[in-house]
Design an enzyme around this catalytic site. Structure first.
Site, short mmCIF file in Angstrom:
data_model
loop_
_atom_site.label_atom_id
_atom_site.label_comp_id
_atom_site.label_asym_id
_atom_site.label_seq_id
_atom_site.Cartn_x
_atom_site.Cartn_y
_atom_site.Cartn_z
N THR A 224 55.62 12.52 6.00
CA THR A 224 55.32 11.52 4.99
C THR A 224 54.86 12.15 3.68
OG1 THR A 224 54.67 9.98 6.72
CG2 THR A 224 53.94 9.46 4.50
N GLU B 146 53.83 5.09 12.21
CA GLU B 146 55.01 5.30 13.07
C GLU B 146 56.07 4.22 12.81
OE1 GLU B 146 55.94 8.49 15.68
OE2 GLU B 146 53.98 7.95 14.91
#
Length: 388
Positions: free
Chosen positions: A126, A370
């Site tokens: 990320t 997630e």
């Protein structure tokens, strides 16, 4: 709530449940209050073999499967989501990529300690502008002689800054690729960056709403040099690799969310039976009884969802959609059960020393991390032939 568990699976859950209740729970509030990951508990989970559950014995694992790992995660998440996510990420995001795509040399160097719980690893995916859209990755890795030179940053990376962290795998743009339709896109690859490499810095930990005891940092890479041999898997396969890891991770996070929902249910049942209101137990009030019955229904549904997805995964069958459904259902169950448990506890539910208060804060991330709830809906709708 055993559903279709084998005798071995029921025994595993009982052992981990006892560990969670007797070892993890007593330290949970203080770890949350001080924002400290209790590494002693992490090492104990390693000694119990929990980090090695889904790995074959040839590489030092327990010879189990992903289902067994998820059982352990669920049992721990009942009392402490921070410890549960440390286990989930340590296996699914730390050790599993090396097991799946690592060279013999990479596995021999890194896997033994990760599988034994003597070390932790993070998965650097990320970025500030690349969350659900990993194709927007800006971190770059350029070959310079025999080295990759990495520049960029990552955020929200679990297990990336502990005293036990041995490495972080980093997704980076390593070039361009021509798609089947002739358009040009980014070539994404995954590279191993050992902890302590010059230019690699785990910045100060985040001040998060929940999961206070889990280790989460932004990472920066400033001309970080690692050997060309640190490429994990094939060059240009980083995007496909991370998608598979996320699909598996959604099952494990669904099990974690189910554990949180179950913990709230257990706490609410005990409180409703012991708390006296107007001369009778709180649980005699129909509204409270029905509220708790609804919590039980969510737990049951969530368990069925993640267990089905895990069985599919372990059998080698496709499981992408089922993982998304499990993550969606369980994340919403955790949020709903924690909200209602907090209401049942009244003022006590607003005090951080009560587990339901911590679950209320912790559970929001289960609808975000997630893959957000919206991403799960996108996966499901596309499988139905809808959407873009």
């Amino acid at each position: 709530m055993s559903h279709t568990l084998s005798d071995e699976e029921q025994q595993l859950r009982a052992i981990v449940t006892e560990f969670a209740d007797d070892v993890v729970a007593p330290l949970s509030y203080e770890a949350d209050r001080t924002h400290t990951l209790p590494l002693g508990i992490v090492r104990q989970m390693g000694d119990m073999g929990l980090f090695g559950l889904p790995f074959p014995e040839e590489v030092g694992g327990q010879g189990g499967d992903y289902f067994s790992l998820c059982l352990a995660i669920e049992a721990i998440a009942r009392v402490d989501q921070s410890i549960a996510i440390t286990l989930e990420a340590g296996v699914g995001l730390g050790a599993m990529p090396l097991f799946r795509w690592g060279s013999d040399e990479q596995q021999q160097r890194w896997l033994p300690d990760l599988i034994a719980g003597r070390a932790l690893a993070g998965f650097g995916l990320t970025e500030a502008e690349a969350g659900s859209d990993a194709g927007a990755t800006r971190t770059t890795a350029v070959l310079d002689g025999e080295d990759w030179v990495i520049n960029g940053s990552k955020q929200f990376i679990t297990n990336s800054g502990t005293a036990m962290t041995s490495l972080v795998t980093v997704t980076a743009v390593t070039g361009e690729r021509v798609r089947a339709d002739g358009t040009v896109g980014k070539e994404l690859s995954t590279i191993i960056v050992p902890a302590g490499t010059p230019g690699f810095v785990a910045q100060p930990a985040y001040d998060k709403v929940g999961w206070h005891a889990s280790d989460t940092h932004p990472l920066t890479f400033d001309d970080v040099r690692v050997p060309q041999a640190n490429l994990l898997g094939e060059r240009g396969r980083g995007f496909a690799g991370f998608l598979h890891i996320l699909d598996e991770g959604r099952i494990a996070v669904a099990a974690l969310a189910t554990g949180a929902a179950l913990g709230c249910l257990e706490q609410s049942i005990a409180y409703a039976k012991s708390r006296t209101v107007f001369g009778s137990p709180l649980g005699t009030r129909q509204h409270i009884a029905f509220m708790i019955a609804g919590m039980q229904a969510r737990v049951h549904t969530s368990q069925l969802a993640w267990q089905h997805a895990a069985r599919l995964r372990d059998s080698g069958a496709p499981f992408k959609v089922e993982a998304a459904i499990a993550k969606l259902v369980a994340g919403e169950a955790a949020m709903a059960n924690s909200r209602e448990a907090t209401q049942i506890f009244g003022g006590n539910g607003f005090m951080n020393e009560y587990p339901v208060a911590r679950h209320y804060r912790d559970s929001k991330i289960l609808e975000i991390g997630e893959g957000t709830t919206e991403v799960q809906l996108m996966v499901i709708s596309r499988a139905l032939g809808l959407g873009e």
